[in-house]
Every structure is written in C-alpha cells, then in structure tokens.
Design a protein around this motif. Structure first.
Motif, PDB file in Angstrom:
ATOM      1  N   PHE A   1       0.806  -1.217   0.000  1.00 28.89           N
ATOM      2  CA  PHE A   1       0.000   0.000   0.000  1.00 28.89           C
ATOM      3  C   PHE A   1       0.845   1.275   0.000  1.00 28.89           C
ATOM      4  N   ILE A   2       2.136   1.160  -0.322  1.00 29.69           N
ATOM      5  CA  ILE A   2       3.005   2.338  -0.324  1.00 29.69           C
ATOM      6  C   ILE A   2       3.624   2.517  -1.708  1.00 29.69           C
ATOM      7  N   SER A   3       4.169   3.705  -1.929  1.00 24.17           N
ATOM      8  CA  SER A   3       4.831   3.972  -3.205  1.00 24.17           C
ATOM      9  C   SER A   3       6.135   3.179  -3.270  1.00 24.17           C
TER      10      SER A   3
ATOM     11  N   ARG B   1       3.239  22.615  17.480  1.00 22.50           N
ATOM     12  CA  ARG B   1       2.079  23.527  17.518  1.00 22.50           C
ATOM     13  C   ARG B   1       1.206  23.405  16.266  1.00 22.50           C
ATOM     14  N   ILE B   2       1.113  22.199  15.750  1.00 21.89           N
ATOM     15  CA  ILE B   2       0.264  21.899  14.600  1.00 21.89           C
ATOM     16  C   ILE B   2      -1.184  21.814  15.079  1.00 21.89           C
ATOM     17  N   GLU B   3      -2.113  22.254  14.243  1.00 20.02           N
ATOM     18  CA  GLU B   3      -3.530  22.180  14.600  1.00 20.02           C
ATOM     19  C   GLU B   3      -4.302  21.193  13.724  1.00 20.02           C
ATOM     20  N   LYS B   4      -3.725  20.818  12.559  1.00 18.41           N
ATOM     21  CA  LYS B   4      -4.394  19.857  11.678  1.00 18.41           C
ATOM     22  C   LYS B   4      -3.352  18.925  11.084  1.00 18.41           C
ATOM     23  N   ILE B   5      -3.636  17.611  11.198  1.00 27.50           N
ATOM     24  CA  ILE B   5      -2.751  16.595  10.645  1.00 27.50           C
ATOM     25  C   ILE B   5      -3.514  15.841   9.563  1.00 27.50           C
ATOM     26  N   LEU B   6      -2.891  15.728   8.398  1.00 25.09           N
ATOM     27  CA  LEU B   6      -3.501  15.084   7.240  1.00 25.09           C
ATOM     28  C   LEU B   6      -2.809  13.747   6.959  1.00 25.09           C
ATOM     29  N   LEU B   7      -3.550  12.823   6.395  1.00 24.67           N
ATOM     30  CA  LEU B   7      -2.941  11.582   5.909  1.00 24.67           C
ATOM     31  C   LEU B   7      -3.775  11.040   4.765  1.00 24.67           C
ATOM     32  N   ASP B   8      -3.126  10.240   3.920  1.00 30.70           N
ATOM     33  CA  ASP B   8      -3.859   9.531   2.880  1.00 30.70           C
ATOM     34  C   ASP B   8      -3.555   8.059   3.024  1.00 30.70           C
ATOM     35  N   VAL B   9      -4.534   7.244   2.682  1.00 28.61           N
ATOM     36  CA  VAL B   9      -4.399   5.798   2.832  1.00 28.61           C
ATOM     37  C   VAL B   9      -5.092   5.123   1.653  1.00 28.61           C
TER      38      VAL B   9
ATOM     39  N   LYS C   1      -7.458  -1.871   4.609  1.00 28.91           N
ATOM     40  CA  LYS C   1      -8.527  -1.893   5.618  1.00 28.91           C
ATOM     41  C   LYS C   1      -7.993  -1.842   7.051  1.00 28.91           C
ATOM     42  N   LYS C   2      -6.898  -2.552   7.298  1.00 25.56           N
ATOM     43  CA  LYS C   2      -6.329  -2.585   8.647  1.00 25.56           C
ATOM     44  C   LYS C   2      -5.887  -1.187   9.083  1.00 25.56           C
ATOM     45  N   ALA C   3      -5.193  -0.475   8.205  1.00 25.54           N
ATOM     46  CA  ALA C   3      -4.748   0.880   8.524  1.00 25.54           C
ATOM     47  C   ALA C   3      -5.937   1.816   8.701  1.00 25.54           C
ATOM     48  N   ILE C   4      -6.917   1.702   7.835  1.00 25.05           N
ATOM     49  CA  ILE C   4      -8.106   2.554   7.936  1.00 25.05           C
ATOM     50  C   ILE C   4      -8.755   2.380   9.300  1.00 25.05           C
ATOM     51  N   HIS C   5      -8.892   1.141   9.743  1.00 23.05           N
ATOM     52  CA  HIS C   5      -9.483   0.862  11.056  1.00 23.05           C
ATOM     53  C   HIS C   5      -8.679   1.538  12.175  1.00 23.05           C
ATOM     54  N   ILE C   6      -7.360   1.393  12.124  1.00 25.36           N
ATOM     55  CA  ILE C   6      -6.499   1.984  13.162  1.00 25.36           C
ATOM     56  C   ILE C   6      -6.602   3.509  13.143  1.00 25.36           C
ATOM     57  N   TYR C   7      -6.592   4.110  11.958  1.00 31.50           N
ATOM     58  CA  TYR C   7      -6.655   5.569  11.871  1.00 31.50           C
ATOM     59  C   TYR C   7      -7.988   6.096  12.385  1.00 31.50           C
ATOM     60  N   GLU C   8      -9.072   5.441  11.998  1.00 35.13           N
ATOM     61  CA  GLU C   8     -10.386   5.899  12.462  1.00 35.13           C
ATOM     62  C   GLU C   8     -10.520   5.711  13.969  1.00 35.13           C
TER      63      GLU C   8
ATOM     64  N   GLU D   1     -11.963  11.588  -0.944  1.00 34.73           N
ATOM     65  CA  GLU D   1     -11.468  10.363  -1.538  1.00 34.73           C
ATOM     66  C   GLU D   1     -11.286  10.571  -3.029  1.00 34.73           C
ATOM     67  N   ASP D   2     -10.458   9.726  -3.618  1.00 34.22           N
ATOM     68  CA  ASP D   2     -10.338   9.666  -5.070  1.00 34.22           C
ATOM     69  C   ASP D   2     -10.374   8.190  -5.455  1.00 34.22           C
ATOM     70  N   ASN D   3     -10.010   7.853  -6.653  1.00 39.06           N
ATOM     71  CA  ASN D   3     -10.083   6.456  -7.089  1.00 39.06           C
ATOM     72  C   ASN D   3      -9.188   5.526  -6.276  1.00 39.06           C
ATOM     73  N   LEU D   4      -8.068   6.050  -5.774  1.00 42.39           N
ATOM     74  CA  LEU D   4      -7.058   5.233  -5.112  1.00 42.39           C
ATOM     75  C   LEU D   4      -7.070   5.336  -3.591  1.00 42.39           C
ATOM     76  N   ASN D   5      -7.309   6.556  -3.074  1.00 40.72           N
ATOM     77  CA  ASN D   5      -7.097   6.845  -1.647  1.00 40.72           C
ATOM     78  C   ASN D   5      -8.318   7.430  -0.954  1.00 40.72           C
TER      79      ASN D   5
END
Length: 163
Positions: free
Chosen positions: A33-35, A120-128, A133-140, A149-153
């Motif tokens: 799931f990585i580049s 002092r960050i106020e918003k953290i972004l990630l794409d998956v 599915k396992k990572a999505i569960h952990i992140y949520e 979302e797009d076609n891939l992420n």
C-alpha cells in the motif's frame, strides 16, 4: 531526538538506518500500500541525507520505531510541515514483526502528540489506500476523520482538540 513511550521509542532517523528502511520498504507483506522505492542502498542513503537537510529547515521529521529491546521495528514521518497554516502530513507508517502488541496505537499517539504539542500543529492530514482496511481501522479508531477520496485513496484529517 528520541520520544519515549511505554512500548516503543521513536528515534530520529540516521543514515545508518538506510538498510533497515530499505528492507522494510521491500517487505512484500508491508509494501503493498506504499509507493515504490529504489532498491539501491546508496539511493536510500542519499534520500536520508536530503531528508536531514529538510529536517534542519523544520519541514519534516522521520522516525525509526524501536521496541524496548532497542530493535528497529518500523518508521513514521511527519512532513509537509507548514507552521503558518499549522498543518502537516503524517505517514510512511510501517511496523514489522518485531513490534510489540499495541505498538501501532502508541506510535500514532506519540507522533501526533509531538506534532500538536511541540510543533504547535492544529491539523494533521494523511492519505491511505482504499484497500488498506487494517490501517483505515487503526486511523479511524485513533480519531482521524475522512474528508475526501479519489479512485485510489481516502484522505483523513485530525484536528487538535481544545483543552
């Protein structure tokens, strides 16, 4: 730099970590799931050298995850750090079989806390990747909320909670 947890520690990456990172990124169980990356060790070392310059500019942080036996067992990055917008991207998160149970959540907790409290960050972004599915569960479960979302992420964000 080192961030200590109960189960794991996060240590700033060094050029000497290049071989471990390359093995991790080439692990077929972990890299689906990585580049892709170059399989050349010298390319990895050069990438880390360039990263260290970005770290000096406070644009990026790259950590090796170590278990309590001091064995490397993963990586995580905080990058695209924008101190004006007070946001960053979180990713390059991988753990191998040397990780202790519960390490995923502690890596997320320690690294996000560092971003929110120290940077002092106020918003953290990630794409998956949608298939991860396992990572999505952990992140949520860790409080990330899907915003696009797009076609891939899927794209997630976590906003700093007011205290």
């Amino acid at each position: 730099m080192e961030i200590k947890g109960e189960l794991i520690n996060l240590k700033s990456v060094e050029i000497s970590n290049a071989e471990f990172i390359l093995k991790l990124r080439q692990n077929k169980e972990l890299n689906q799931f990585i580049s892709s990356t170059s399989v050349n060790l010298e390319d990895q070392k050069k990438w880390i050298e360039n990263y260290l310059k970005r770290e000096l500019d406070k644009k990026e942080l790259y950590f090796i995850v170590k278990n309590k036996e001091n064995q490397s067992c993963g990586t995580v990055r905080i990058y695209n750090i924008d101190s004006e917008k007070k946001e960053c991207t979180w990713g390059s998160f991988m753990l191998d079989k040397n990780r202790p149970n519960g390490a995923s959540y502690e890596v997320i907790k320690l690294s996000l806390n560092y971003a929110f409290e120290i940077l002092r960050i106020e918003k953290i972004l990630l794409d998956v990747r949608k298939e991860n599915k396992k990572a999505i569960h952990i992140y949520e479960k860790s409080g990330f909320k899907k915003y696009a979302e797009d076609n891939l992420n899927y794209y997630y964000q976590k906003i700093k909670e007011e205290k």
